[in-house]
Motif scaffolding. Structure first.
Motif, PDB file in Angstrom:
ATOM      1  N   ARG B 124       0.660   2.369  -5.327  1.00  0.00           N
ATOM      2  CA  ARG B 124       0.620   3.428  -4.315  1.00  0.00           C
ATOM      3  C   ARG B 124       1.886   3.431  -3.464  1.00  0.00           C
ATOM      4  N   VAL B 127       4.699   4.930  -5.520  1.00  0.00           N
ATOM      5  CA  VAL B 127       4.620   6.392  -5.627  1.00  0.00           C
ATOM      6  C   VAL B 127       5.008   7.050  -4.312  1.00  0.00           C
ATOM      7  N   GLU B 128       4.516   6.489  -3.218  1.00  0.00           N
ATOM      8  CA  GLU B 128       4.825   7.108  -1.924  1.00  0.00           C
ATOM      9  C   GLU B 128       6.310   7.042  -1.626  1.00  0.00           C
ATOM     10  N   GLY B 131       8.256   9.032  -4.295  1.00  0.00           N
ATOM     11  CA  GLY B 131       7.898  10.434  -4.136  1.00  0.00           C
ATOM     12  C   GLY B 131       8.644  11.034  -2.965  1.00  0.00           C
ATOM     13  N   GLY B 134      12.196  11.392  -3.818  1.00  0.00           N
ATOM     14  CA  GLY B 134      12.374  12.518  -4.733  1.00  0.00           C
ATOM     15  C   GLY B 134      12.341  13.846  -4.004  1.00  0.00           C
ATOM     16  N   VAL B 135      11.395  13.991  -3.096  1.00  0.00           N
ATOM     17  CA  VAL B 135      11.297  15.240  -2.330  1.00  0.00           C
ATOM     18  C   VAL B 135      12.556  15.427  -1.480  1.00  0.00           C
ATOM     19  N   THR B 203       9.340   8.305 -16.911  1.00  0.00           N
ATOM     20  CA  THR B 203       8.570   8.227 -15.664  1.00  0.00           C
ATOM     21  C   THR B 203       7.410   9.213 -15.684  1.00  0.00           C
ATOM     22  N   ALA B 207       3.450   8.366 -15.506  1.00  0.00           N
ATOM     23  CA  ALA B 207       2.533   8.928 -14.506  1.00  0.00           C
ATOM     24  C   ALA B 207       1.309   9.525 -15.200  1.00  0.00           C
TER      25      ALA B 207
END
Lengths: 408, 331
Positions: B124, B127-128, B131, B134-135, B203, B207
C-alpha cells in the motif's frame, strides 16, 4: 538529359532539345562532339554518382520552371562532395588537405612531377597521371583585371577565394592549348551588398524577370523577359558588367513580392518610385519617367510566371517580351545588383577522353575536368546546371582515363 | 567556434538557400513560417532531432562569416523552451541532489525487514508513494505541454495528423536519414525508449496480477511482469550504454555543451534504474534483496521526480512539434 521521367526528374528532356538550348545560349560557340558527349553521358553519370552515395531531391520550393531539366543534390554541393570524399576514404584513396600546387614538370607533353606547399612545407611529388580539376581563375583579381580592366574591381566572386587559376596558368605556360576568351564567364546578378568572396547561393536574385532593371542613370538596358529564367539568368552578370560602374537595380512592386525565392538581404522599400530612387541614389526624374514609360507601353495580357506568357511592351526600347505588368502598387521594392562570377571560361582544350591537347600532341597522361575545361563546351552564355554536368561527366571520364594511363 | 546566435538571421539565410529542404521537417516548416517569434522558434527547435545533416551540408558554417550552425542554435532554443514552460522554471540542475535525497529516504525509513518484498515496504505504501509521484509527473509534464501548445498557436486536432505524428515519433523518422552517428543513435534510442515502455508494461501487468488475480510479488520467472521487466531492463541497459558511448564521440560543434551534463545524468539515472532492477531480479532470493529493493525503488522515485525537469521532457515537446507539423502539412 532523360528520355522519360526519371527519379526526381519530371517529363522528358531529350538530347536534341538539350543541345538546342545549349546552342542557343552559347550562340553556337561550343565544341559539338564534346557538348553532346556531356549531354548523353549526363544520365549514366547521374546513376554512377548515386552509386557512390550522392543523393538527389525534388526541385526546391520557390524555384521557377526547373523540375524537368534539373536534378538537385540533396543538401547541395557540399553534401555531394562529402559523399565523394566518404567514398574515396572507403576505397583507400589518400587525400592531402592544405596542399597548394606551385609548379609542374612536363616532359614531352607528359606529366613527370611537380612541387607543392603542404601545410606550409615545400614538397616535390611524382605521379603516373594527373587530373587537373582545380577550377578557373575567377578568384584571381589581378587576372580578372587584366582581362576586363577596371570594371573587374566591381565584380563579386560567388565562391571560394582559392580559385586563382594557378594550375591553369602552369598548364598553359607549359604548352597546353587554350580554348575560350578570358572575358567570358558564368556570371549572374547578385545582391550588391554581398561579401566580396564566398557569398554563395543565397545572394542570387530571382526578382529580375518580374519587374524592370535599371542602371545608375535610371534607364533600362535589357529585355527582362527575354526567355525562361533558367536560360536567361546567366546573361545578367555580363549585362551588368557592361553598365556604368557595374551596378544595376531590380525594381518591382507589391504585386510580385514574395513570388520568387527570398533573398538573404532585405529589399529596399519605399512608398513611391521617387522615394525609392532617392534611397538608391538614382536620378529621380529619370527613374520615374522610365517606370511611367514602361507602364504605358504594356499591352494587356494574362500574366503567368510559369511559362512564356507573352505579356509584353510595345514601342519600347529595349522591349520586355514576357511577364510585363505595370509597376504601380505600393510598396515598391528594389535590390541593388552587381555581377557575381561563378567561374571563368578560359581553359585548356581537351578531347573526348578528357585528355589535354598540347601544342604538338595530345598529352598521354594529363587530363582535365570541370571549370578548367568547361570552356570547350561553353564559349559564352550558360544553361542552369550545365557546369555541374560538365564537371561530373568529364570528372568521371578523366578519372577513368587517368587510371588507364597510370596502368600503362 | 562562435556561431550566429540571432535565429531570425540564421533562418533568413536558410530560407534563401533551401538546399536542406529534403533532410527533415525543420526546413519545410521554416519556409512556411511568416514570422520568427519565440513560439515559432520553439516549434522549429523541437522539430529538430539533432541529426546534424544540415550542418555538414551547409557552406556557411564557421569559419564562414555568416557563421551558421543550425543544430547548435536549435539545441539552445530547445533548452530555452523547456525552461520557460516548466513549473517551477527548472531545467537540469539539482538532479543529483534529488537522487541522493530519495535514496537516503529509502534507506532510512523502512528499517525492519520482514519476509518478502512487502516486508521491506508495504504494498500500500508503495502504491501510494509511486502513485502520487506518477500523478505529479503526469500533471507537471502535461501542464507544461499545454502551456507550450497554447503559446505556439497551433490549431485544432485531426486524427490523421495525430497518427502521422505518432508514427514519426515512434519510428524516429527524422533520425533515419541522418549521418551514421544519427543512425546509431536511432537504434540505441529505440532500445532505451521501448525498454522503458516494457518496464512500464511490466508494472501494469503486475498491478493487474495483484488486484485482479490476487497474486503477490515476487512473481514467478515465467510471468508477464518478470518477462516484460527483464526484456525492458535489458533494453534500458544496452540503450543508455550505447547512447553514452556515442556521446563521447560526438562532434562538439553540433551540441549545446551547457545541456551536456543534464543529458548525461539522465542517461546515468536510466542506467541505474535498469541495473538495480536486473540485479534485484537475479538476487531476489538472497539476503541482498532488501537493500537492492530499496535501492531500486529509490532510483525509480528519483527518476519520476526529475522527469519534468530533465532530458526526459524532450519526448513530449518533440511529439508536440511533430503533431503541429502534421497538422500544418498541405493535404
Amino acid at each position: 538529359m532523360h528520355p522519360g521521367p526519371h527519379a526526381e526528374l519530371e517529363g522528358a528532356y531529350p538530347e536534341d532539345e538539350y543541345f538546342a538550348d545549349l546552342q542557343q545560349v552559347t550562340a553556337g560557340k561550343t565544341e559539338e562532339r564534346l557538348a553532346r558527349l556531356a549531354i548523353r553521358e549526363s544520365l549514366p553519370t547521374n546513376q554512377w554518382m548515386r552509386g557512390h552515395g550522392a543523393r538527389f531531391q525534388p526541385a526546391l520550393g520557390g524555384t521557377l520552371q526547373l523540375s524537368r531539366t534539373n536534378a538537385f543534390f540533396l543538401g547541395g554541393g557540399k553534401a555531394l562532395l562529402n559523399s565523394y570524399y566518404s567514398a574515396a576514404e572507403r576505397l583507400g584513396i589518400q587525400v592531402y588537405y592544405d596542399a597548394e600546387v606551385t609548379g609542374l614538370q612536363l616532359v614531352g607533353g607528359a606529366f613527370a612531377g611537380g612541387t607543392a606547399v603542404l601545410s606550409g612545407q615545400p614538397v616535390r611529388f611524382r605521379a603516373k597521371a594527373l587530373v587537373a580539376a582545380s577550377g578557373g581563375f575567377e578568384s584571381n583579381l589581378d587576372w580578372l583585371e587584366e582581362a576586363w580592366g577596371e570594371a573587374a574591381r566591381n565584380f563579386l566572386i560567388r565562391g571560394t577565394p582559392y580559385n586563382k587559376g594557378t594550375l591553369l596558368k602552369l598548364l598553359l605556360e607549359q604548352g597546353a592549348e587554350s580554348i575560350g576568351d578570358p572575358r567570358q564567364c558564368h556570371a549572374i546578378a547578385i545582391d550588391a551588398r554581398s561579401p566580396k568572396f564566398d557569398g554563395g547561393i543565397v545572394t542570387r536574385l530571382d526578382s529580375l524577370p518580374l519587374g524592370i532593371v535599371v542602371n545608375r542613370h535610371g534607364q533600362r538596358f535589357a529585355d527582362e523577359g527575354a526567355d525562361l529564367w533558367p536560360k536567361r539568368y546567366a546573361a545578367w552578370g555580363r549585362l551588368i558588367a557592361f553598365e556604368p560602374d557595374q551596378i544595376a537595380y531590380s525594381i518591382f512592386d507589391a504585386k510580385v513580392m514574395g513570388r520568387f525565392m527570398p533573398s538573404v538581404f532585405p529589399p529596399v522599400r519605399a512608398a513611391s518610385i521617387a522615394e525609392l530612387a532617392g534611397q538608391l541614389e538614382l536620378p529621380e526624374p529619370e527613374t520615374v519617367r522610365t517606370v511611367e514609360r514602361f507602364n504605358q507601353s504594356i499591352i494587356p495580357g494574362r500574366f503567368d510566371m510559369t511559362k512564356l506568357d507573352g505579356c509584353r511592351t510595345q514601342g519600347l526600347t529595349p522591349p520586355k517580351s514576357n511577364w510585363a505588368q505595370p509597376i504601380d502598387t505600393a510598396p515598391f521594392y528594389a535590390y541593388p545588383l552587381r555581377p557575381g562570377i561563378t567561374f571563368t571560361y578560359l581553359g585548356v582544350r581537351v578531347n573526348e577522353n578528357a585528355a589535354v591537347e598540347m601544342r604538338q600532341l595530345t598529352s598521354p597522361n594529363i587530363f582535365a575536368a570541370g571549370e578548367i575545361m568547361a570552356g570547350n563546351i561553353l564559349g559564352q552564355g550558360y544553361l542552369a546546371g550545365i557546369g555541374m554536368t560538365i564537371g561530373a561527366v568529364f570528372g568521371r571520364i578523366a578519372g577513368r582515363e587517368a587510371a588507364r594511363a597510370a596502368r600503362k | 567556434m562562435r556561431h550566429e546566435s540571432n535565429p531570425a538571421r540564421v533562418m533568413t539565410i536558410c530560407n534563401a538557400c533551401r538546399y536542406c529542404e529534403g533532410y527533415c521537417a525543420v526546413f519545410p516548416a521554416m519556409e512556411r513560417l511568416t514570422v520568427f517569434d519565440k513560439a515559432s522558434l520553439a516549434y522549429l527547435a523541437n522539430l529538430c532531432h539533432n541529426c546534424a545533416e544540415c550542418y555538414y551540408a551547409c557552406p556557411y558554417t564557421p569559419p564562414h562569416e555568416f557563421a551558421v550552425n543550425v543544430p547548435k542554435l536549435l539545441a539552445e532554443l530547445r533548452a530555452q523552451s523547456y525552461r520557460e514552460n516548466a513549473r517551477p522554471r527548472w531545467y537540469g540542475g539539482g538532479m543529483l541532489a534529488v537522487v541522493v535525497c530519495v535514496a537516503a529516504m529509502f534507506w532510512g525509513v523502512w528499517r525492519m525487514p520482514q519476509p518478502g518484498f512487502y516486508g521491506v515496504i508495504s504494498h500500500r505504501a508503495m502504491v501510494e508513494l509511486f502513485g502520487a509521484a506518477g500523478v505529479f509527473v503526469a500533471f507537471m509534464l502535461g501542464s507544461s505541454l499545454v502551456r507550450y501548445w497554447r503559446a505556439s498557436g497551433a490549431g485544432g486536432m485531426r486524427l490523421r495528423a495525430g497518427i502521422t505524428a505518432l508514427r514519426d515519433a515512434m519510428s524516429l523518422r527524422y533520425l533515419a536519414g541522418g549521418t551514421s552517428g544519427a543512425h546509431a543513435r536511432r537504434w540505441f534510442h529505440h532500445l532505451t525508449f521501448y525498454g522503458f515502455l516494457l518496464c512500464f508494461a511490466s508494472t501494469l501487468t503486475a498491478a493487474f496480477d495483484h488486484y485482479a488475480l490476487g497474486l503477490r510479488a515476487p512473481f514467478p520467472w515465467a510471468s508477464a511482469p518478470v518477462l516484460l521487466g527483464t526484456l525492458g531492463g535489458m533494453g534500458l541497459l544496452t540503450g543508455p550504454v550505447g547512447l553514452l558511448a556515442l556521446r563521447r564521440r560526438r562532434d562538439p560543434e553540433i551540441v549545446d555543451q551547457a545541456q551536456s551534463r543534464t543529458e548525461t545524468s539522465f542517461l546515468g539515472l536510466l542506467l541505474l534504474t535498469s541495473f538495480t532492477g536486473l540485479l534485484l531480479l537475479i538476487l531476489r532470493d538472497t539476503s541482498a534483496m532488501p537493500v537492492l529493493l530499496r535501492a531500486h525503488l529509490g532510483v525509480v522515485l528519483a527518476l519520476f521526480l526529475t522527469m519534468p525537469y530533465g532530458k526526459f521532457v524532450h519526448g513530449a515537446y518533440r511529439f508536440a512539434a511533430l503533431l503541429r507539423y502534421a497538422l500544418e502539412a498541405p493535404d
